[in-house]
Write an enzyme that holds these catalytic residues in place. Structure first.
Site, PDB file in Angstrom:
ATOM      1  N   ASP A 209      -1.993  -0.323  18.170  1.00  0.00           N
ATOM      2  CA  ASP A 209      -0.837  -0.620  19.030  1.00  0.00           C
ATOM      3  C   ASP A 209      -0.917   0.237  20.288  1.00  0.00           C
ATOM      4  O   ASP A 209      -1.796   1.082  20.422  1.00  0.00           O
ATOM      5  CB  ASP A 209       0.467  -0.307  18.285  1.00  0.00           C
ATOM      6  CG  ASP A 209       0.529   1.158  17.846  1.00  0.00           C
ATOM      7  OD1 ASP A 209       0.960   1.989  18.649  1.00  0.00           O
ATOM      8  OD2 ASP A 209       0.107   1.466  16.700  1.00  0.00           O
ATOM      9  N   ASP A 211       1.409   2.455  21.175  1.00  0.00           N
ATOM     10  CA  ASP A 211       2.454   3.466  21.026  1.00  0.00           C
ATOM     11  C   ASP A 211       3.737   2.918  21.653  1.00  0.00           C
ATOM     12  O   ASP A 211       4.066   1.750  21.417  1.00  0.00           O
ATOM     13  CB  ASP A 211       2.008   4.800  21.622  1.00  0.00           C
ATOM     14  CG  ASP A 211       2.765   5.984  21.001  1.00  0.00           C
ATOM     15  OD1 ASP A 211       2.875   6.019  19.767  1.00  0.00           O
ATOM     16  OD2 ASP A 211       3.252   6.840  21.750  1.00  0.00           O
TER      17      ASP A 211
END
Length: 290
Positions: A209, A211
């Protein structure tokens, strides 16, 4: 130096590895308690692998509760020559996209609730962490990942946070200002302990991802990274098989960083002041020099 015996520490999603011949579960007792789970030792060709799921099967352990000292001690006791960590991480850079692999070569340790050393009162030692990753092992693992089609970034700084919560947006922006590339919760103190045990260590950080620093994107959550973790795990298993295939018939040579002898000049406590009880606990980790 003989053959390869590679300890593989599997992170989120990686709880077993495929293709091991003569696979056997191994229970190891250490002076630092029990490891995260039963280890599995087996061979592929002339390479031995020792696998340990960092969080335990079923992901029972939080990043803080992982018994890092017991894990590294157990791998050392089972004769591992090198340790390859495979970990999920968040990206702090636009160019490190979910699904990419980052061959981390630096760390910033922001953890605060973990035992970070095998040494202590009665036996003090200071090892260098200037180059925390074995460049040879990292390069070999990166080559293997690239060969199976993974997008591989060579080098990167990993920010280790305590967790188990994800970052605040302010923290995420701060770590980007520091020049960090990825963020995770488990590679520290793992890398420090591997160095104290004179085990060459490398890590494949698998991006799941972005973050939470991208204001136009949904903040990271478990639900929106599970599919990426599954895909990353499949690629990680293929990477391990490619790495082992590339090592067939090769002779292991010492790490270019001299990691296997890093304790030679690290001990500072005078022999007369050393604690016999602590020395006994260091039988595997530092037995070569003690």
């Amino acid at each position: 130096m003989g053959g390869w015996t590679i300890g593989v520490i599997g992170g989120s999603g990686l709880y077993e590895i495929d293709g091991l011949g003569d696979a056997e579960p191994v229970t190891v007792e250490t002076p630092w308690g029990a490891p995260s789970d039963t280890l599995v030792r087996g061979t592929i060709g002339d390479v031995t692998l020792v696998f340990l799921p960092r969080h335990g099967k079923g992901h029972r352990l939080t990043p803080t509760d992982v018994p890092y000292r017991a894990n590294i001690d157990a791998l050392k006791r089972l004769g591992c020559s090198d340790v390859l960590s495979i970990s999920a991480c968040g990206s702090l850079k636009e160019q490190y996209a979910p699904g990419d692999f980052v061959m981390v070569d630096q760390f910033i340790d922001r953890t605060f609730a973990r035992n970070k050393t095998f040494f202590g009162p009665g036996m003090v030692a200071h090892v260098s962490m200037a180059e925390p990753v074995c460049s040879r092992l990292s390069g070999l693992a990166g080559d293997a990942a690239a060969s199976i089609g993974a997008a591989v970034h060579r080098g990167g700084t990993y920010l280790a946070m305590e967790g188990p919560q994800f970052s605040s947006r302010a923290e995420s922006h701060l770590y980007r200002q520091w020049g960090c590339d990825v963020i995770g919760m488990t590679n520290m103190p793992e890398a420090k302990l591997a160095r104290e045990a004179e085990l060459p260590y490398a890590t494949i950080a698998m991006v799941t991802d972005y973050d939470c620093w991208r204001d136009d994107s949904e903040a990271v959550s478990v639900s929106n990274v599970l599919e990426v973790i599954k895909n990353n795990t499949d690629k990680a298993k293929k990477t391990l098989l490619a790495l082992v295939e590339n090592l067939q018939g090769t002779t292991r040579t010492p790490s270019p960083q001299g990691i296997e002898t890093c304790l030679d000049f690290a001990m500072i406590t005078a022999p007369t002041a050393r604690d016999p009880a602590l020395l006994a606990k260091l039988d595997a980790v530092a037995g070569r020099v003690l």
